[in-house]
Scaffold this motif. Structure first.
Motif, mmCIF file in Angstrom:
data_model
loop_
_atom_site.group_PDB
_atom_site.id
_atom_site.type_symbol
_atom_site.label_atom_id
_atom_site.label_comp_id
_atom_site.label_asym_id
_atom_site.label_seq_id
_atom_site.Cartn_x
_atom_site.Cartn_y
_atom_site.Cartn_z
ATOM 1 N N ALA A 1 62.560 19.724 38.079
ATOM 2 C CA ALA A 1 61.508 19.020 37.340
ATOM 3 C C ALA A 1 60.603 20.002 36.599
ATOM 4 N N VAL A 2 60.236 21.088 37.248
ATOM 5 C CA VAL A 2 59.397 22.106 36.592
ATOM 6 C C VAL A 2 60.149 22.723 35.419
ATOM 7 N N MET A 3 61.422 23.059 35.635
ATOM 8 C CA MET A 3 62.233 23.605 34.534
ATOM 9 C C MET A 3 62.332 22.608 33.383
ATOM 10 N N GLY A 4 62.493 21.331 33.715
ATOM 11 C CA GLY A 4 62.605 20.287 32.699
ATOM 12 C C GLY A 4 61.331 20.140 31.884
ATOM 13 N N LEU A 5 60.185 20.160 32.550
ATOM 14 C CA LEU A 5 58.910 20.067 31.835
ATOM 15 C C LEU A 5 58.700 21.274 30.918
ATOM 16 N N LEU A 6 59.047 22.444 31.412
ATOM 17 C CA LEU A 6 58.940 23.655 30.596
ATOM 18 C C LEU A 6 59.879 23.564 29.395
ATOM 19 N N ALA A 7 61.094 23.109 29.625
ATOM 20 C CA ALA A 7 62.066 22.967 28.534
ATOM 21 C C ALA A 7 61.591 21.959 27.501
ATOM 22 N N LEU A 8 60.998 20.848 27.947
ATOM 23 C CA LEU A 8 60.487 19.847 27.005
ATOM 24 C C LEU A 8 59.349 20.402 26.157
ATOM 25 N N ALA A 9 58.445 21.147 26.774
ATOM 26 C CA ALA A 9 57.328 21.738 26.022
ATOM 27 C C ALA A 9 57.843 22.743 24.994
ATOM 28 N N LEU A 10 58.784 23.572 25.393
ATOM 29 C CA LEU A 10 59.337 24.576 24.476
ATOM 30 C C LEU A 10 60.193 23.922 23.388
ATOM 31 N N LEU A 11 60.885 22.828 23.725
ATOM 32 C CA LEU A 11 61.669 22.102 22.732
ATOM 33 C C LEU A 11 60.758 21.482 21.680
ATOM 34 N N ARG A 12 59.631 20.921 22.112
ATOM 35 C CA ARG A 12 58.665 20.358 21.164
ATOM 36 C C ARG A 12 58.172 21.442 20.200
ATOM 37 N N SER A 13 57.847 22.599 20.737
ATOM 38 C CA SER A 13 57.388 23.705 19.901
ATOM 39 C C SER A 13 58.476 24.145 18.917
ATOM 40 N N ALA A 14 59.717 24.212 19.382
ATOM 41 C CA ALA A 14 60.827 24.605 18.502
ATOM 42 C C ALA A 14 61.034 23.593 17.385
ATOM 43 N N LEU A 15 60.921 22.300 17.712
ATOM 44 C CA LEU A 15 61.093 21.265 16.690
ATOM 45 C C LEU A 15 59.958 21.296 15.668
ATOM 46 N N LEU A 16 58.745 21.596 16.101
ATOM 47 C CA LEU A 16 57.632 21.737 15.158
ATOM 48 C C LEU A 16 57.864 22.915 14.211
ATOM 49 N N ARG A 17 58.373 24.018 14.746
ATOM 50 C CA ARG A 17 58.680 25.176 13.892
ATOM 51 C C ARG A 17 59.748 24.829 12.860
ATOM 52 N N LEU A 18 60.733 24.046 13.271
ATOM 53 C CA LEU A 18 61.776 23.623 12.331
ATOM 54 C C LEU A 18 61.193 22.762 11.219
ATOM 55 N N ARG A 19 60.273 21.872 11.560
ATOM 56 C CA ARG A 19 59.626 21.052 10.534
ATOM 57 C C ARG A 19 58.812 21.920 9.584
ATOM 58 N N PHE A 20 58.201 22.963 10.111
ATOM 59 C CA PHE A 20 57.322 23.825 9.328
ATOM 60 C C PHE A 20 58.086 24.590 8.259
ATOM 61 N N SER A 21 59.341 24.887 8.516
ATOM 62 C CA SER A 21 60.121 25.688 7.572
ATOM 63 C C SER A 21 61.442 25.014 7.255
ATOM 64 N N ARG A 22 61.385 23.780 6.837
ATOM 65 C CA ARG A 22 62.585 22.995 6.603
ATOM 66 C C ARG A 22 63.403 23.530 5.429
ATOM 67 N N ARG A 23 62.750 23.864 4.339
ATOM 68 C CA ARG A 23 63.438 24.298 3.130
ATOM 69 C C ARG A 23 63.523 25.821 3.083
ATOM 70 N N ARG A 24 64.551 26.339 2.453
ATOM 71 C CA ARG A 24 64.726 27.784 2.268
ATOM 72 C C ARG A 24 65.074 28.057 0.820
ATOM 73 N N GLY A 25 64.967 29.295 0.425
ATOM 74 C CA GLY A 25 65.491 29.659 -0.876
ATOM 75 C C GLY A 25 64.488 30.181 -1.870
ATOM 76 N N ASP A 26 63.188 30.093 -1.600
ATOM 77 C CA ASP A 26 62.229 30.674 -2.532
ATOM 78 C C ASP A 26 62.289 32.193 -2.412
ATOM 79 N N PRO A 27 61.945 32.883 -3.488
ATOM 80 C CA PRO A 27 62.027 34.336 -3.443
ATOM 81 C C PRO A 27 60.954 34.941 -2.541
ATOM 82 N N GLY A 28 61.217 36.120 -2.067
ATOM 83 C CA GLY A 28 60.242 36.850 -1.279
ATOM 84 C C GLY A 28 60.499 36.773 0.207
ATOM 85 N N MET A 29 59.698 37.566 0.927
ATOM 86 C CA MET A 29 59.846 37.667 2.370
ATOM 87 C C MET A 29 58.465 37.768 3.003
ATOM 88 N N VAL A 30 58.281 37.056 4.115
ATOM 89 C CA VAL A 30 57.020 37.078 4.853
ATOM 90 C C VAL A 30 57.195 37.948 6.087
#
Length: 174
Positions: A42-71
């Motif tokens: 259960a503890v592992m599952g809760l940790l995995a859910l929290a980290l999965l939510r964070s990963a999905l938010l990061r994916l939403r934040f950078s959905r598109r690619r292809g503009d020039p330059g590097m950050v």
């Protein structure tokens, strides 16, 4: 031979896939019997859910690619290397952050004491800005995610502005 599209997709979604694997592993541990394993699962599952939510938010934040330059982000120093512009910006010096949306994409504009730094949202490495912006007190992450995903007319959105109270905190630390 693995298809190049599959490799790119796996690299882009790797964090979320790893969290899904951890979630499955936690369910397996929880079903092995006994209260100790149930609690560990259960503890592992809760940790995995929290980290999965964070990963999905990061994916939403950078959905598109292809503009020039590097950050590049080094602690709280943001750098952008583009074909025509670029520079570095200390996040402690940021006074406001704007998001300029236009039909073909969007870019962040960091304002401060020096020249504004404009960073395309689809530049390579722009997903690193998610953690940087999340560290700013009062940054409206949900609104920023909605605006980055949306397609619309050319509009400038002021997302965050440093409050005078934040300015006093910085001065008192230094």
């Amino acid at each position: 031979m693995i298809r190049p599209e599959l490799i790119r997709w796996t690299r882009r979604n790797g964090e979320a896939l790893a969290m899904i694997a951890l979630l499955i592993c936690s369910a397996w541990v929880a079903t092995r019997g006994g209260s100790v394993l149930l609690i560990m699962g259960a503890v592992m599952g809760l940790l995995a859910l929290a980290l999965l939510r964070s990963a999905l938010l990061r994916l939403r934040f950078s959905r598109r690619r292809g503009d020039p330059g590097m950050v590049m982000v080094d602690e709280l120093r943001v750098g952008y290397f583009g074909p025509d512009t670029g520079g570095f910006f200390e996040m402690g010096q940021v006074r406001s952050i704007d998001l300029m949306t236009y039909p073909t994409g969007a870019h962040w504009t960091l304002h401060g004491d020096s020249e504004p730094l404009m960073i395309p949202t689809a530049a390579k490495g722009a997903e690193q800005l998610f953690d940087v912006f999340a560290s700013l007190h009062g940054f409206p992450m949900k609104r920023a995610l909605d605006l980055v995903e949306g397609k619309g007319s050319s509009t400038t959105h002021r997302l965050w502005q440093k409050s005078p109270a934040d300015d006093r905190k910085v001065r008192s630390i230094v």
